[in-house]
Design a protein around this motif. Structure first.
Motif, PDB file in Angstrom:
ATOM      1  N   ARG A   6       0.838  -1.190   0.000  1.00  0.00           N
ATOM      2  CA  ARG A   6       0.000   0.000   0.000  1.00  0.00           C
ATOM      3  C   ARG A   6       0.877   1.246   0.000  1.00  0.00           C
ATOM      4  N   ASP A   7       0.486   2.258  -0.751  1.00  0.00           N
ATOM      5  CA  ASP A   7       1.220   3.526  -0.815  1.00  0.00           C
ATOM      6  C   ASP A   7       0.767   4.386   0.359  1.00  0.00           C
ATOM      7  N   ILE A   8       1.568   4.416   1.403  1.00  0.00           N
ATOM      8  CA  ILE A   8       1.172   5.090   2.644  1.00  0.00           C
ATOM      9  C   ILE A   8       0.880   6.565   2.408  1.00  0.00           C
ATOM     10  N   ALA A   9       1.801   7.247   1.731  1.00  0.00           N
ATOM     11  CA  ALA A   9       1.630   8.688   1.513  1.00  0.00           C
ATOM     12  C   ALA A   9       0.407   8.984   0.664  1.00  0.00           C
ATOM     13  N   ALA A  10       0.190   8.194  -0.391  1.00  0.00           N
ATOM     14  CA  ALA A  10      -0.951   8.429  -1.276  1.00  0.00           C
ATOM     15  C   ALA A  10      -2.272   8.201  -0.541  1.00  0.00           C
ATOM     16  N   GLU A  11      -2.332   7.152   0.286  1.00  0.00           N
ATOM     17  CA  GLU A  11      -3.577   6.868   1.000  1.00  0.00           C
ATOM     18  C   GLU A  11      -3.871   7.924   2.066  1.00  0.00           C
ATOM     19  N   MET A  12      -2.823   8.431   2.723  1.00  0.00           N
ATOM     20  CA  MET A  12      -3.054   9.518   3.679  1.00  0.00           C
ATOM     21  C   MET A  12      -3.442  10.802   2.937  1.00  0.00           C
ATOM     22  N   GLY A  13      -2.915  10.963   1.714  1.00  0.00           N
ATOM     23  CA  GLY A  13      -3.287  12.119   0.905  1.00  0.00           C
ATOM     24  C   GLY A  13      -4.773  12.152   0.591  1.00  0.00           C
ATOM     25  N   LEU A  14      -5.378  10.972   0.438  1.00  0.00           N
ATOM     26  CA  LEU A  14      -6.818  10.907   0.189  1.00  0.00           C
ATOM     27  C   LEU A  14      -7.620  11.311   1.423  1.00  0.00           C
ATOM     28  N   GLN A  15      -7.030  11.140   2.595  1.00  0.00           N
ATOM     29  CA  GLN A  15      -7.721  11.471   3.851  1.00  0.00           C
ATOM     30  C   GLN A  15      -7.435  12.889   4.329  1.00  0.00           C
ATOM     31  N   LYS A  16      -6.522  13.578   3.671  1.00  0.00           N
ATOM     32  CA  LYS A  16      -6.032  14.872   4.155  1.00  0.00           C
ATOM     33  C   LYS A  16      -7.159  15.904   4.278  1.00  0.00           C
ATOM     34  N   GLN A  17      -7.178  16.581   5.420  1.00  0.00           N
ATOM     35  CA  GLN A  17      -8.147  17.638   5.676  1.00  0.00           C
ATOM     36  C   GLN A  17      -7.529  19.003   5.355  1.00  0.00           C
ATOM     37  N   VAL A  18      -8.365  20.021   5.268  1.00  0.00           N
ATOM     38  CA  VAL A  18      -7.882  21.348   4.861  1.00  0.00           C
ATOM     39  C   VAL A  18      -6.890  21.926   5.870  1.00  0.00           C
ATOM     40  N   ASN A  19      -6.948  21.465   7.117  1.00  0.00           N
ATOM     41  CA  ASN A  19      -6.042  21.999   8.147  1.00  0.00           C
ATOM     42  C   ASN A  19      -4.762  21.187   8.277  1.00  0.00           C
ATOM     43  N   GLN A  20      -4.546  20.229   7.376  1.00  0.00           N
ATOM     44  CA  GLN A  20      -3.359  19.393   7.438  1.00  0.00           C
ATOM     45  C   GLN A  20      -2.411  19.683   6.276  1.00  0.00           C
ATOM     46  N   LEU A  21      -1.117  19.508   6.541  1.00  0.00           N
ATOM     47  CA  LEU A  21      -0.096  19.646   5.508  1.00  0.00           C
ATOM     48  C   LEU A  21       0.620  18.309   5.338  1.00  0.00           C
ATOM     49  N   ASN A  22       0.763  17.867   4.106  1.00  0.00           N
ATOM     50  CA  ASN A  22       1.497  16.639   3.803  1.00  0.00           C
ATOM     51  C   ASN A  22       2.761  16.985   3.020  1.00  0.00           C
ATOM     52  N   VAL A  23       3.881  16.466   3.489  1.00  0.00           N
ATOM     53  CA  VAL A  23       5.181  16.725   2.862  1.00  0.00           C
ATOM     54  C   VAL A  23       5.771  15.397   2.406  1.00  0.00           C
ATOM     55  N   GLY A  24       6.142  15.324   1.144  1.00  0.00           N
ATOM     56  CA  GLY A  24       6.690  14.094   0.608  1.00  0.00           C
ATOM     57  C   GLY A  24       8.168  14.192   0.293  1.00  0.00           C
ATOM     58  N   PHE A  25       8.796  13.042   0.071  1.00  0.00           N
ATOM     59  CA  PHE A  25      10.190  12.946  -0.347  1.00  0.00           C
ATOM     60  C   PHE A  25      10.259  12.117  -1.624  1.00  0.00           C
ATOM     61  N   ALA A  26      11.168  12.491  -2.510  1.00  0.00           N
ATOM     62  CA  ALA A  26      11.390  11.721  -3.731  1.00  0.00           C
ATOM     63  C   ALA A  26      12.889  11.540  -3.910  1.00  0.00           C
ATOM     64  N   LEU A  27      13.316  10.291  -3.996  1.00  0.00           N
ATOM     65  CA  LEU A  27      14.713   9.977  -4.303  1.00  0.00           C
ATOM     66  C   LEU A  27      14.745   9.427  -5.719  1.00  0.00           C
ATOM     67  N   GLU A  28      15.388  10.150  -6.613  1.00  0.00           N
ATOM     68  CA  GLU A  28      15.343   9.793  -8.028  1.00  0.00           C
ATOM     69  C   GLU A  28      16.746   9.614  -8.600  1.00  0.00           C
ATOM     70  N   THR A  29      16.805   8.931  -9.738  1.00  0.00           N
ATOM     71  CA  THR A  29      18.080   8.730 -10.434  1.00  0.00           C
ATOM     72  C   THR A  29      18.048   9.278 -11.859  1.00  0.00           C
ATOM     73  N   GLU A  30      16.853   9.581 -12.394  1.00  0.00           N
ATOM     74  CA  GLU A  30      16.738  10.155 -13.735  1.00  0.00           C
ATOM     75  C   GLU A  30      15.446  10.967 -13.826  1.00  0.00           C
ATOM     76  N   ASN A  31      15.444  11.958 -14.708  1.00  0.00           N
ATOM     77  CA  ASN A  31      14.282  12.851 -14.863  1.00  0.00           C
ATOM     78  C   ASN A  31      13.747  13.277 -13.500  1.00  0.00           C
ATOM     79  N   GLU A  32      14.682  13.687 -12.642  1.00  0.00           N
ATOM     80  CA  GLU A  32      14.358  13.892 -11.222  1.00  0.00           C
ATOM     81  C   GLU A  32      13.216  14.887 -11.001  1.00  0.00           C
ATOM     82  N   SER A  33      13.314  16.059 -11.608  1.00  0.00           N
ATOM     83  CA  SER A  33      12.316  17.109 -11.376  1.00  0.00           C
ATOM     84  C   SER A  33      10.942  16.676 -11.867  1.00  0.00           C
ATOM     85  N   THR A  34      10.901  16.045 -13.026  1.00  0.00           N
ATOM     86  CA  THR A  34       9.621  15.601 -13.593  1.00  0.00           C
ATOM     87  C   THR A  34       8.952  14.576 -12.693  1.00  0.00           C
TER      88      THR A  34
END
Length: 397
Positions: free
Chosen positions: A304-332
């Protein structure tokens, strides 16, 4: 900082020349500064320089002058609101850690009733040596603040972590120390950190090289700013130095999901810094799988994608911050995750950047926001990177 009494200790290191700028910055901000120098420090910078900048005589020995007047180390220790040792040599760190007292600085340290902070400075291998790291960990457990060394070119010609933090960064630490503002006071922050280990059998697992250092640095930074932090951490070594951090240890992605789901509704900010395994074995063997044949097939199923599933539950008073570790086309790829997982911002690491990625004490990040704005930073210690991320989170709020 107006009127604050700061006792600056200067040890023998090529970085001692930076103490002149540090003293100047502190005095300019209104602090009352006095300086103690070890004997070896005087080989790198003169007492006259620091006396002129601090506007007070520099203390170097137990006896002040030929008349035999005593330099009262007890009085100095009780006078200060903060003792700041910058640079702090490996030798002095070890003395502080074990209570050795053979000069005026160590005697004053043992007499102090105020907070103490040290800014280590030494060569790469000395800084990384297990003894030095153990000493710093012991000092932290005793309540001493470590202003972590920074990454860059060293006097030896090597490049790595060991440079004393720049005077401006130390000044920022001191300013923050004396600040009464706690930007995250009353806030609850949920942080995931480290790897997950997905069992193949009782012996083997699928995992990755994440150390959890970045998540731990974020936890301490936010706790220092008043937040109550729930740290859900995968396998690793975590030295928790604040009673504002409650850590829950997990092994697998499923365990991390359950721990996060249980706490998510109560948090104001959720930071998904863990390197969660995308897949796990479809079945886990009860006994160790014996070697047979030249190949072995393991069927994997998606976690299960923990961040994605919590993103579906996110309320207007909450902030979600993610991390991405990439090796190619990093910004995209990072910006695609930003939208897909309903993040309010995402922190990009690239394994192509020297000093970034798993297990390093440093990191190099770019922060992306849904507006398309981005903030790019140079290589810094993970403590400094945590400050940059927390500043960005605060601005979102």
């Amino acid at each position: 900082m107006e009127g604050k009494k700061i006792l600056v200790g200067v040890c023998g290191s090529i970085a001692a020349y930076k103490s002149a700028l540090l003293v100047r910055l502190l005095v300019k901000a209104g602090a009352e500064v006095r300086v103690i120098m070890t004997q070896s420090a005087q080989s790198f910078i003169t007492p006259l320089t620091l006396s002129t900048l601090s506007k007070h005589p520099v203390a170097t020995e137990f006896v002040k002058n030929a008349a035999g007047e005593w330099e009262n180390h007890v009085e100095l220790g009780l006078w200060a609101d903060l003792i700041l040792v910058a640079p702090a040599s490996a030798h002095t760190l070890s003395k502080f850690a074990y209570g050795l007292c053979d000069n005026l600085l160590t005697a004053t340290y043992l007499s102090a009733k105020c907070p103490v902070a040290v800014a280590p400075a030494m060569d790469l291998d000395m800084y990384q040596h297990p003894t030095t790291q153990e000493n710093m960990t012991k000092l932290q457990r005793m309540g001493i603040s470590i202003i972590e060394a920074e990454h860059g070119e060293l006097a030896s010609g090597l490049v790595g972590t060991g440079r004393m933090a720049e005077p401006e960064h130390i000044f920022d630490f001191v300013e923050s120390h004396f600040s009464t503002e706690k930007r995250f006071e009353g806030k609850r922050v949920l942080i995931t950190a480290g790897p997950t280990y997905e069992k193949i059998d009782p012996v083997r697992f699928i995992g990755n090289h994440s150390s959890g250092k970045m998540g731990l640095a974020l936890a301490h930074q936010l706790a220092g700013e008043g937040a109550q932090v729930d740290l859900v951490a995968g396998p690793g070594k975590y030295s928790i130095l604040s009673d504002r951090i409650a850590m829950t240890a997990v092994q697998t992605a499923d365990e991390m999901y359950e721990a996060v789901a249980e706490r998510y509704a109560e948090c104001d900010v959720a930071i998904f810094a863990a390197a969660v395994a995308d897949y796990k074995p479809a079945t886990v063997a009860d006994q160790k799988i014996k070697k047979s044949g030249e190949t072995m097939m393991i069927e994997l199923v998606k976690n299960r994608d923990i961040a994605a599933e919590m993103g579906l539950q996110k309320q207007v008073n909450q902030l979600n911050v993610g991390f991405a570790l990439e090796t190619e086309n990093e910004s995209t790829h990072a910006q695609q995750k930003l939208s897909k997982k309903n993040f309010d911002m995402i922190v990009l690491n690239s394994l192509n950047d020297k000093g970034a990625g798993f297990s390093h004490d440093t990191n190099k990040i770019t922060i992306f926001k849904p507006s398309g704005d981005s903030l790019k930073f140079e290589v810094k210690s993970k403590t400094e990177v945590a400050k940059d991320i927390v500043n960005a989170i605060y601005e979102l709020g």
